[in-house]
Design an enzyme around this catalytic site. Structure first.
Site, short mmCIF file in Angstrom:
data_model
loop_
_atom_site.label_atom_id
_atom_site.label_comp_id
_atom_site.label_asym_id
_atom_site.label_seq_id
_atom_site.Cartn_x
_atom_site.Cartn_y
_atom_site.Cartn_z
N SER A 100 -10.95 2.41 6.92
CA SER A 100 -10.24 3.52 6.29
C SER A 100 -10.44 4.81 7.09
O SER A 100 -10.03 4.89 8.23
CB SER A 100 -10.70 3.62 4.82
N ASP A 150 -1.04 -2.30 0.65
CA ASP A 150 -1.98 -1.17 0.76
C ASP A 150 -1.18 0.12 0.54
O ASP A 150 -0.31 0.47 1.33
CB ASP A 150 -2.63 -1.19 2.16
N HIS A 181 -5.94 -1.64 -0.44
CA HIS A 181 -6.70 -0.91 0.58
C HIS A 181 -8.11 -1.49 0.76
O HIS A 181 -8.89 -1.01 1.57
CB HIS A 181 -6.77 0.57 0.16
C1 MLT Z 1 -8.03 9.29 5.54
O1 MLT Z 1 -8.03 10.39 5.03
O2 MLT Z 1 -8.65 9.01 6.57
C2 MLT Z 1 -7.24 8.24 4.85
O3 MLT Z 1 -6.50 8.82 3.83
C3 MLT Z 1 -8.08 7.16 4.33
C4 MLT Z 1 -9.10 7.66 3.38
O4 MLT Z 1 -8.81 7.84 2.20
O5 MLT Z 1 -10.21 7.88 3.79
#
Ligand code: MLT
Length: 199
Positions: A100, A150, A181
């Site tokens: 992520s 996702d 996700h």
């Molecule tokens: C991010 O901000 O890198 C993406 O939205 C994934 C997350 O939620 O961390």
């Protein structure tokens, strides 16, 4: 950067990059599954979002603060160089494992810094930036773990990232799951098989 370093018995170092709200502990078990002989460098994101650690700021969900992304990516790249000297590991043999937000900064390393990484396992990444010229990624191996359903890293964006990386010379494997996700065991197993084949 706050981090854990565990010395292994091989020349490879796995760089672990957690998701939003995670810590440097989160991906240790996954590193053990992927390559138990590698050194492990697991880093905690320097940015706090309401107390949740991240690797760069965002303006809202899915909208990155590009200036901060660029700065934090450079800082991480510099940290890798420094850590390789401090711990005496091979700077040119680092494979990132990111989930992520951690996958997004790993992707950003690929987008901004030539030879920052030897390869990358990106679990549920997004396209870190658009409209820029990437370094030559010839010979770079990248695994993308994506989810058909996702909501954050959509199917279209996963394919877009695949196209951008392939278009700049990387060999990319795009693996699909159906668990939103989440990072699931089947996805880690697929990454493990990919890693064994490539490294
Ligand atoms: C991010 O901000 O890198 C993406 O939205 C994934 C997350 O939620 O961390």
């Amino acid at each position: 950067m706050k981090h854990i370093y565990n010395e292994g018995s091989s020349d490879r170092t796995l760089l672990l990059l957690h998701g939003t709200g995670g810590t440097e502990q989160d991906l240790l078990q996954i590193a053990e599954m992927i390559d138990s002989s590698a050194n492990v460098l697991s880093v905690r994101g320097n940015v706090s979002e309401n107390g949740m650690a991240r690797f760069f700021r965002r303006l809202e969900e899915g909208v990155f603060d590009e200036e901060d992304l660029i700065k934090q990516t450079k800082d991480l790249n510099d940290f890798l160089t420094k850590a390789s000297g401090d711990y005496q590991f091979d700077r040119d043999n680092i494979v990132a494992i990111g989930y992520s937000n951690g996958a997004n900064i790993a992707g950003s390393l690929l987008f901004h810094h030539e030879q920052a990484l030897k390869g990358a396992i990106l679990h549920h990444p997004m396209v870190p930036r658009r409209g820029i010229t990437l370094p030559d990624l010839t010979g770079m191996n990248v695994f993308i773990g994506a989810g058909h359903n996702d909501p954050l890293c959509t199917e279209a964006e996963s394919k877009e990232l695949y196209e951008i990386l392939e278009g700049n010379g990387a060999h990319v494997t795009l693996h699909w799951e159906n668990q939103g996700h989440q990072l699931t065991l089947p996805e880690v197993d697929a990454a493990k098989l990919w890693y064994k084949e490539k490294f």
